[in-house]
Design an enzyme around this catalytic site. Sequence first.
Site, PDB file in Angstrom:
ATOM      1  N   PRO A 215      15.552  35.037  10.676  1.00 48.85           N
ATOM      2  CA  PRO A 215      16.400  35.891  11.553  1.00 48.85           C
ATOM      3  C   PRO A 215      17.068  34.955  12.582  1.00 48.85           C
ATOM      4  O   PRO A 215      16.582  34.230  13.081  1.00 48.85           O
ATOM      5  CB  PRO A 215      15.434  36.876  12.313  1.00 48.85           C
TER       6      PRO A 215
ATOM      7  N   TYR B 244      36.594  36.845  11.085  1.00 45.54           N
ATOM      8  CA  TYR B 244      36.420  37.898  10.154  1.00 45.54           C
ATOM      9  C   TYR B 244      36.465  39.200  10.492  1.00 45.54           C
ATOM     10  O   TYR B 244      35.782  40.203  10.193  1.00 45.54           O
ATOM     11  CB  TYR B 244      35.043  37.547   9.357  1.00 45.54           C
TER      12      TYR B 244
ATOM     13  N   CYS C 136      46.793  30.306  22.543  1.00 52.66           N
ATOM     14  CA  CYS C 136      48.123  30.326  21.963  1.00 52.66           C
ATOM     15  C   CYS C 136      48.083  30.367  20.357  1.00 52.66           C
ATOM     16  O   CYS C 136      48.593  29.706  19.660  1.00 52.66           O
ATOM     17  CB  CYS C 136      48.924  28.977  22.344  1.00 52.66           C
TER      18      CYS C 136
ATOM     19  N   TYR D  16      26.492  33.586  17.528  1.00 50.97           N
ATOM     20  CA  TYR D  16      27.629  33.125  16.923  1.00 50.97           C
ATOM     21  C   TYR D  16      28.769  33.167  17.802  1.00 50.97           C
ATOM     22  O   TYR D  16      29.938  33.244  17.508  1.00 50.97           O
ATOM     23  CB  TYR D  16      27.987  33.779  15.682  1.00 50.97           C
TER      24      TYR D  16
HETATM   25  C1  LIG Z   1      22.715  31.554   8.824  1.00 49.54           C
HETATM   26  C2  LIG Z   1      21.629  31.739   8.279  1.00 49.54           C
HETATM   27  C3  LIG Z   1      20.441  32.521   8.551  1.00 49.54           C
HETATM   28  C4  LIG Z   1      20.559  33.702   9.783  1.00 49.54           C
HETATM   29  O1  LIG Z   1      21.518  34.321   9.296  1.00 49.54           O
HETATM   30  P1  LIG Z   1      21.615  35.723  10.345  1.00 49.54           P
HETATM   31  O2  LIG Z   1      22.541  36.553   9.996  1.00 49.54           O
HETATM   32  O3  LIG Z   1      22.046  35.141  11.664  1.00 49.54           O
HETATM   33  O4  LIG Z   1      20.271  36.427  10.352  1.00 49.54           O
HETATM   34  C5  LIG Z   1      19.255  32.438   7.960  1.00 49.54           C
HETATM   35  N1  LIG Z   1      19.158  31.375   6.988  1.00 49.54           N
HETATM   36  C6  LIG Z   1      20.099  30.670   6.581  1.00 49.54           C
HETATM   37  C7  LIG Z   1      19.953  29.674   5.245  1.00 49.54           C
HETATM   38  C8  LIG Z   1      21.494  30.750   7.214  1.00 49.54           C
HETATM   39  O5  LIG Z   1      22.471  30.085   6.750  1.00 49.54           O
END
Ligand SMILES: *Cc1c(COP(=O)(O)O)cnc(C)c1O
Length: 432
Positions: free
Chosen positions: A292, A335, A362, A391
């Site tokens: 996660p 997005y 800008c 993020y």
């Molecule tokens: C980004 C990513 C995650 C985490 O994704 P979340 O949506 O932030 O939970 C886990 N594993 C991999 C390989 C990822 O690229």
Amino acid sequence: MFVSESLGVNEKGHLVFGGHDTVDLSEKYGTPVYIMDEVLIRKNCRKFVNSMNENYDGNGRVIYASKAFSCKAMYKIINEENMGIDVVSGGEIYTAMQAGFPMEKAYFHGSNKSLSELEFAVKSGVGRIMVDNLFEMEKLIEISEKLDTVVNVIVRVKPGIEAETHSFIMTGQTDSKFGLDLDTGDAMKAIKMALSAEKIAFKGIHCHIGSQIFAVDSFEHAAKVMVGIMEDIKNETGYEVEELDLGGGFGIRYIEEHNPADFREYMEKVAVVIKEECAAKNLKTPFVIIEPGRSIVAEAGITLYTVGAIKTIPDCRTYVSVDGGMCDNPRYILYQSSYMAVIANKANEKADFCATIAGKCCESGDMIQEHTMIQKPESGDIMAVLSTGAYNYSMSSNYNRNPRPAVVMLNGDEERIVVKAETYEDLIRNDM
Ligand SMILES: *Cc1c(COP(=O)(O)O)cnc(C)c1O
């Protein structure tokens, strides 16, 4: 009204976050500023760790996908919560090491790791390298021989699943830049290369089907496909996969309409699928890993801004400008992500004003949210944008030479700056 349990309103009508008055925080630290609630971060960590222990009898590990929010303080929290980390660059490895993180619990992901990053990872004792492609497998074999070090690898496969989410954050389908394809035979080829290389220890397989996923059945489906792949591997090579990494991607609440599945339901249902499928196929239940990222930090963060110019375009819309934007939160321009905003000093008033929240950069597309309901704004108000813990800081930039804001961590009555605000001097540090 609120998307996270850290939020509330006090007797002054001000928005409260993690027990602190956000208007006071804005005065103390200035705006824009990221505020994070350590209490909620730790609570989120514990619910995953406890649930892992309950559903897999301790035979598993939760690793935090640190690209969601990476800084030294965060790696320390994750270490204290007995979790591992997913790192995706030399920079994240370096930061974790500087925070004293035990690197054997680090898992190194990425679709195009450089040779120097791979060597750095091996030398730093990173626990698992998550192999994404055949080129990387070849290079890793060379590095393991050159450094005379055993490298533990997990092979990332594409389970061929289209999860219901935005196409830019969907990763498990065949047309994806991530992972090795099963149908072309590349995945099995990489596994055989790993098994026959002297200094490579093949540990298991990985998939990550995407991000911000609400449907538990997508995860159940992926788990089933992965156990099927474990069986194929056993049939073809005789090797029984020890570790199964199911990735991350659990959805969170950005706006009130979002209803992410209860993580408990996810953990229970997926554990049942894995145990039943393994039993049916006569396989040992593997050590299970989940990753996660967003679900650990997103709701535990908000961003505070000051409202500046307000422009009403008749019969069209009202632009409410804030003193940040795509430089501290590029997710809307990337997005069209949903966000909820609150005028922090009027949090008890009705949100009956339709605003387009514009950034200061800008770019016409520099917005935080379009046509969203907030309290009637005036210049000088403090605006809180909610669920920005994932993020945002990690995707921030110096576009327009805007210094990055500070990150303030709240922990009950305590508060501390965990990332200092950048200064103008920081901006020219590398200019010659
Ligand atoms: C980004 C990513 C995650 C985490 O994704 P979340 O949506 O932030 O939970 C886990 N594993 C991999 C390989 C990822 O690229």
